[in-house]
Design an enzyme around this catalytic site. Sequence first.
Site, PDB file in Angstrom:
ATOM      1  CD  GLU A 180       0.860  -5.717  -2.306  1.00 32.54           C
ATOM      2  OE1 GLU A 180       1.846  -6.039  -2.997  1.00 32.54           O
ATOM      3  OE2 GLU A 180       0.526  -4.539  -2.116  1.00 32.54           O
ATOM      4  N   GLY A 237       0.826  -1.213   0.000  1.00 30.62           N
ATOM      5  CA  GLY A 237       0.000   0.000   0.000  1.00 30.62           C
ATOM      6  C   GLY A 237       0.858   1.259   0.000  1.00 30.62           C
TER       7      GLY A 237
END
Length: 706
Positions: free
Chosen positions: A130, A107
């Site tokens: 991720e 993020g």
Amino acid sequence: MNDPVTYDVQDGVAVITINNPPVNALGPGVSEGLQKAIQQVNETAVIIAAVLIGGGKTFIAGADIKQLTRMASGAVGHGPGLSPLLTSIEDTPKPVVCAIHGTALGGGLEIAMSCHYRVAATTAKVGQPEVKIGIIPGAEGTQRLPRLVGIAPAAIMCATGRMVTAQEGLKLGVLDAITKDDLLTEAVRFAREKADTGEPPRKTRELSKKLKLDDNARESLAGLRQSIAKRARDLQAPGKAIEAVELAATLSFREGCRKEAEIFDTCLKSEEANGLMHVFFSERAAAKVPDLPAEAAPRVIQSAAVIGAGTMGGGITMSYVNAGIPVVLKEINQAALEKGMATIKRNYASAVKRGKLLEGEMEKRLNRIKPTTAYGDIGEADIVVEAVFENLDLKKQIFGEIDTAAKPEAILASNTSTLNIDQIAAATKRPEQVIGNHFFSPANIMKLLEVVRSSKTSPEVIATSMALAKKLGKVGVIVGNCFGFVGNRMFSPYTNEAQFLVEEGASVAQVDQTLYEFGWAMGPLAVLDLAGNDVGWRIHQEVKHSIPESNRQPLMTDILYQEKRWGQKTGKGWYRYEEGNRQGLVDAEFEAQIRAEADREGIAQREISPDEILERTIYALINEGARILEEGFATRSSDIDVIYIYGYGFPAFRGGPMHYGDRIGLKKVYGRICEFEKEQGSWWKPAPLLKLLAEANQTFAEYDRR
Ligand SMILES: NC(=O)c1ccc[n+]([C@@H]2O[C@H](COP(=O)([O-])OP(=O)(O)OC[C@H]3O[C@@H](n4cnc5c(N)ncnc54)[C@H](O)[C@@H]3O)[C@@H](O)[C@H]2O)c1
């Protein structure tokens, strides 16, 4: 609590700082704070541009993974996520520059890419990791990254999770400038320059030049898919990440983001994400030894000595020198020493040949090793690690010798796989400084270190071993001093069941293939051939006097030993091996021998289903794990999971054996174990803790939180 986002002005440029220690993760309050700050930039006429920067050691190093697990379980809704924030940053009419130091991950990078420009410190790294927790970038990262770097490089970053350096990032286009100077000053200067041009800021989502999928890009993607199929055969997230990035070539930005959100959601709810997130938290939990007093500070280890330059001693030496700690390597005689050193050199040379290590670095590491046959040379070492043959009398004798030769404050560690650390420690005058440091083979590669405490090991020595594990790039897990400690104690019922299944009619290959397909790196019988069936036989000699008569023992142990079917090293074991090839081949002759033995013992032959193979082997692990947990030899069930994943090749995406048990439901596991006890015999007696949890409808994870 301090504000997670602060707003200052420098030279007409708004400086927005994120302060959410330790890594500025996107925890509660951060996106709201950023949203407010951006609004202030928009509403303040005298502000000409903005810089977004992280306070402390790093930019935003990722999402709040706890929040992700809550989303996965449905405890909190997905909502629009970061999307509205990213849009408002990107829609700001004044240039927004992201200043990156430390790392911008997940993020963090997605926020950075919604800024109009990125300036980074030369030491910074960026990435979309991720996939490592079973998901894909879920905040428009798979759509913005390819617009900056191109489809194939973006797919590689998202599918491997690899971080790229600032230099690489600049070349790829994810960064606009890098600097050795003060980052904030440079970023403010950069922002002013952009504002001075009077041009509208560049929005990443509007870029399209790099989105073309030409033949080269297609070829790279095919290569990437192939390598992933090999390296991450059971994982879906890497493939899904490629799929999402590729959509950027054909769909509009918004449509691509919508698709990304769908794929993200599927991944988030998968067993893979659940298992990998469990591993993420378990690894961090393992670093904490609950009963260590706060004043037990780790000692600094600046030098080591390793006793024995065999398979393990060589690998342990490499681990130390790889971490920059010099080692005195002691062997019993010159020939054994030279043999050990030759293996170490060969291993490094092969790493150089494969492009994994620079030649100069190999030299540096080799220079850190001082080979010797004299105990007199170990006197300076802060820690001495013993890795001689697995024999209690020998180890006691050697610990007596080490005790005399080592300086009084040195820690003495044994790499024994099974022996009693208290008995070894009793051979010294410093039992409180003796500890087990159980490495796994190959010790320079395997990430696990079982830190075995004896009844006398001092808290400071434990703390030092745990810190040392980290320094060596390993995951240290504290375990108690029982036979086989945690990993090997559980491995024995697991491999026993594998052998019983073969005795009852399954083929060697069928058992191994079923467990390989479940996700293990190797099947159990192939592992026995790798570890050496002679070693297995020796261990069996040590324990057989303590095995109750009623317990079933594998039929082939003595035969394998007597017929020199010691595994890969003798070219035959459960499989046969061709010269220079480690791949086991079916050995029809040995299979026939197993059938004959089973017949002699009156063991009925039958078809065995893959389900039975899985249940009997994995539930045997879970049952023994529950016993170990209850007896206190493991601190947490999650520690057992870490041990199995990093030491034994249990599939990480299943979260470890105990977590897997929790997922299937302990009621079911317990029920099947009770049936096995009836059908098979008393060695299947369910662990009392398993019974307790099953009857209370609880999980091992709940037990950990007790
Ligand atoms: N091989 C594995 O997979 C593995 C894994 C974890 C732990 N271990 C444990 O590590 C230890 C070593 O196992 P290994 O597989 O490396 O054995 P190995 O036989 O390869 O090496 C043992 C070495 O110790 C040397 N040695 C014996 N006496 C010595 C002395 N007095 N001074 C110096 N050196 C001496 C021998 O010459 C030999 O080179 C054992 O306790 C074993 O249980 C092994």
